[in-house]
Design an enzyme around this catalytic site. Structure first.
Site, PDB file in Angstrom:
ATOM      1  N   TYR B 145       0.818  -1.268  -0.119  1.00  0.00           N
ATOM      2  CA  TYR B 145       0.045  -0.113   0.027  1.00  0.00           C
ATOM      3  C   TYR B 145       0.790   1.262   0.179  1.00  0.00           C
ATOM      4  O   TYR B 145       2.144   1.349   0.480  1.00  0.00           O
ATOM      5  CB  TYR B 145      -0.930   0.068   1.253  1.00  0.00           C
ATOM      6  CG  TYR B 145      -0.331  -0.130   2.621  1.00  0.00           C
ATOM      7  CD1 TYR B 145       0.381   1.131   3.088  1.00  0.00           C
ATOM      8  CD2 TYR B 145       0.002  -1.321   3.266  1.00  0.00           C
ATOM      9  CE1 TYR B 145       0.999   1.035   4.332  1.00  0.00           C
ATOM     10  CE2 TYR B 145       0.542  -1.548   4.448  1.00  0.00           C
ATOM     11  CZ  TYR B 145       0.923  -0.235   4.985  1.00  0.00           C
ATOM     12  OH  TYR B 145       1.564  -0.137   6.477  1.00  0.00           O
ATOM     13  N   HIS B 160       3.074  -7.202  10.646  1.00  0.00           N
ATOM     14  CA  HIS B 160       3.639  -7.158  11.957  1.00  0.00           C
ATOM     15  C   HIS B 160       3.828  -7.974  12.990  1.00  0.00           C
ATOM     16  O   HIS B 160       2.824  -8.839  13.163  1.00  0.00           O
ATOM     17  CB  HIS B 160       2.779  -5.907  12.381  1.00  0.00           C
ATOM     18  CG  HIS B 160       3.056  -4.447  11.592  1.00  0.00           C
ATOM     19  ND1 HIS B 160       3.828  -3.522  11.643  1.00  0.00           N
ATOM     20  CD2 HIS B 160       2.217  -4.012  10.708  1.00  0.00           C
ATOM     21  CE1 HIS B 160       3.650  -2.667  10.830  1.00  0.00           C
ATOM     22  NE2 HIS B 160       2.659  -2.875  10.155  1.00  0.00           N
TER      23      HIS B 160
END
Lengths: 191, 240
Positions: B145, B160
């Site tokens: 993104y 993450h």
């Protein structure tokens, strides 16, 4: 590739990357209006009658509150015991005000000579490896003065590690603001 | 568990705080030298987590936010081992993960990217390593993104990961990238790590043989946390 040993035969630690602006999804879903997962650590590690509250703001180098941080705290229990007796929790800074707040116990002394403290980690966008500081308590000034751990911190810098008691606040309410940069930059540790 | 102190963190294996290519770091990087005290019981122990805290779908992001369907995207298993620097497995390591959906959009109030949300995907999961340090979870491969940094920069696909070992000194949050992603070397956040060889330790490898046939591909990602010194003597020597 990932597990290549170094010259001394040890593996190398996995490198850190920033927790980014969406750290809440994985670590504090309640802060974005979702149900926390079962037993997920939150801002209340202890809520008995003798609980203390610690609140504060983390300021960046422009003096602006950091509004997208996740913080973690870890301290001994009231008798100074760690390990399974230690108290752990996490909080996030408010999206509007940047304030964090958590509840825990005032830790006891872990050992003769060591001032009571709570370890405090900061994770956020723009912070590539979490920052590690310590919260000491203003009523322990004599212990802080004599603490061998703090001898290598200059007195002015040492003051950045001591919470303020909030006058007129609830019993056991403390304020601990953090400055990431500037004249009053908070002391951070490489433990 | 308390015990022997840990090796010092090798700071050259991590991104420096001040990394001007990543603009958010400029005002958030402390400039004073870090203080290196001796490790105390607080540093060598930490919060512990048990397998009984996990819900049955915590490690399945394809289904754990289902509104009746499954998450859209390329189905993958991420698995590997949590080890310390001494190559010892770390059991009961809590791994929390969060990520964008297949279109690169986060289910987060502050993400305004134009790609749509997936009603069956929250992008939040967790798992705990077993007695041999082994962990796994199932998800969809997140999309890249754009984000404002030098104009429109693009994040490579990433997950993450937040890891708790057995002690607070091992605490780590990082990001997993995917083998072969051409956006990796272009990313200002990846490039906060100066050494490209170090970056390679954040790149999960396609593990074709461990696929779930006709269901999900597999990626292998091992995690190394700090290790304990072997003797107290070694600690005193360096701690002087």
């Amino acid at each position: 590739m990932m597990r290549e040993p170094s010259k001394d035969g040890r593996l190398k630690e996995t490198p850190s990357q920033t927790a980014g602006p969406y750290v809440h999804i994985g670590t504090a879903p309640q802060s974005i209006g979702r149900e926390p997962l079962a037993n997920q650590p939150g801002p209340v590690a202890y809520d008995g009658p003798d609980a203390i509250t610690i609140e504060g703001v983390i300021y960046d180098g422009a003096g602006e509150p950091v509004r997208d941080a996740m913080v973690e705290f870890w301290g001994a229990d009231a008798q100074g015991r760690v390990g399974e007796h230690g108290l752990f929790g996490r909080a996030t800074t408010d999206f509007k005000t940047g304030e964090f707040s958590f509840r825990t116990v005032k830790p006891g002394q872990m050992r003769e000579g060591l001032a009571p403290r709570i370890d405090f980690l900061i994770f956020a966008r723009g912070i590539n490896l979490h920052l590690h500081t310590r919260i000491y308590f203003p009523e322990d000034r004599d212990l802080i003065h004599d603490d061998p751990e703090l001898k290598r911190v200059a007195p002015k810098a040492r003051a950045t590690l001591i919470a303020d008691r909030i006058d007129g606040g609830a019993k056991g309410a403390y304020r601990f603001d953090v400055n990431l940069q500037g004249d009053n930059e908070t002391v951070f540790f490489d433990v | 568990m308390s015990g022997l102190p840990f090796y010092r963190r090798e700071r050259n294996q991590h991104p420096p705080a001040y990394s001007p290519g990543y603009k958010s770091s400029v005002l958030r990087a402390p400039f004073r030298p870090l203080v290196s005290p001796e490790q105390t019981e607080l540093d060598t122990s930490g919060p512990t987590f048990g397998h009984d805290m996990l819900g049955p779908l915590d490690n399945d992001l394809i289904r754990n936010a289902s509104q009746g369907g499954e998450a859209l995207g390329e189905r993958i298993i991420v698995h590997g081992r949590v080890l310390d620097e001494n190559a010892r497995p770390i059991p009961n390591a809590l791994i929390e993960v969060w990520q964008a959906n297949a279109g690169g959009r986060y289910a987060h109030t502050n993400d305004g990217y134009l790609a749509p949300l997936d009603p069956n995907f929250s992008g939040c999961g967790r798992t705990i390593s077993d007695a041999e340090g082994y962990y796994r979870f199932r998800t969809i491969r997140p999309g890249p993104y754009p984000w404002p940094n030098n104009g429109s920069d693009w994040r490579p696909a990433h997950i993450h990961m937040s890891i708790f070992g057995e002690a607070f000194s091992q605490r780590l949050i990082t990001q997993l990238y995917f083998e072969g992603d051409p956006l990796i070397p272009l990313c200002p956040i990846v490039n906060t790590i100066p050494d490209p060889d170090v970056v390679q330790r954040l790149v999960a490898r396609l593990d074709f043989k461990n696929q779930m046939p006709f269901d999900s591909l597999a990626y292998r990602f091992d995690i190394v946390l700090r290790g304990r010194r072997q003797t107290y003597f070694e600690n005193r020597e360096e701690g002087a």
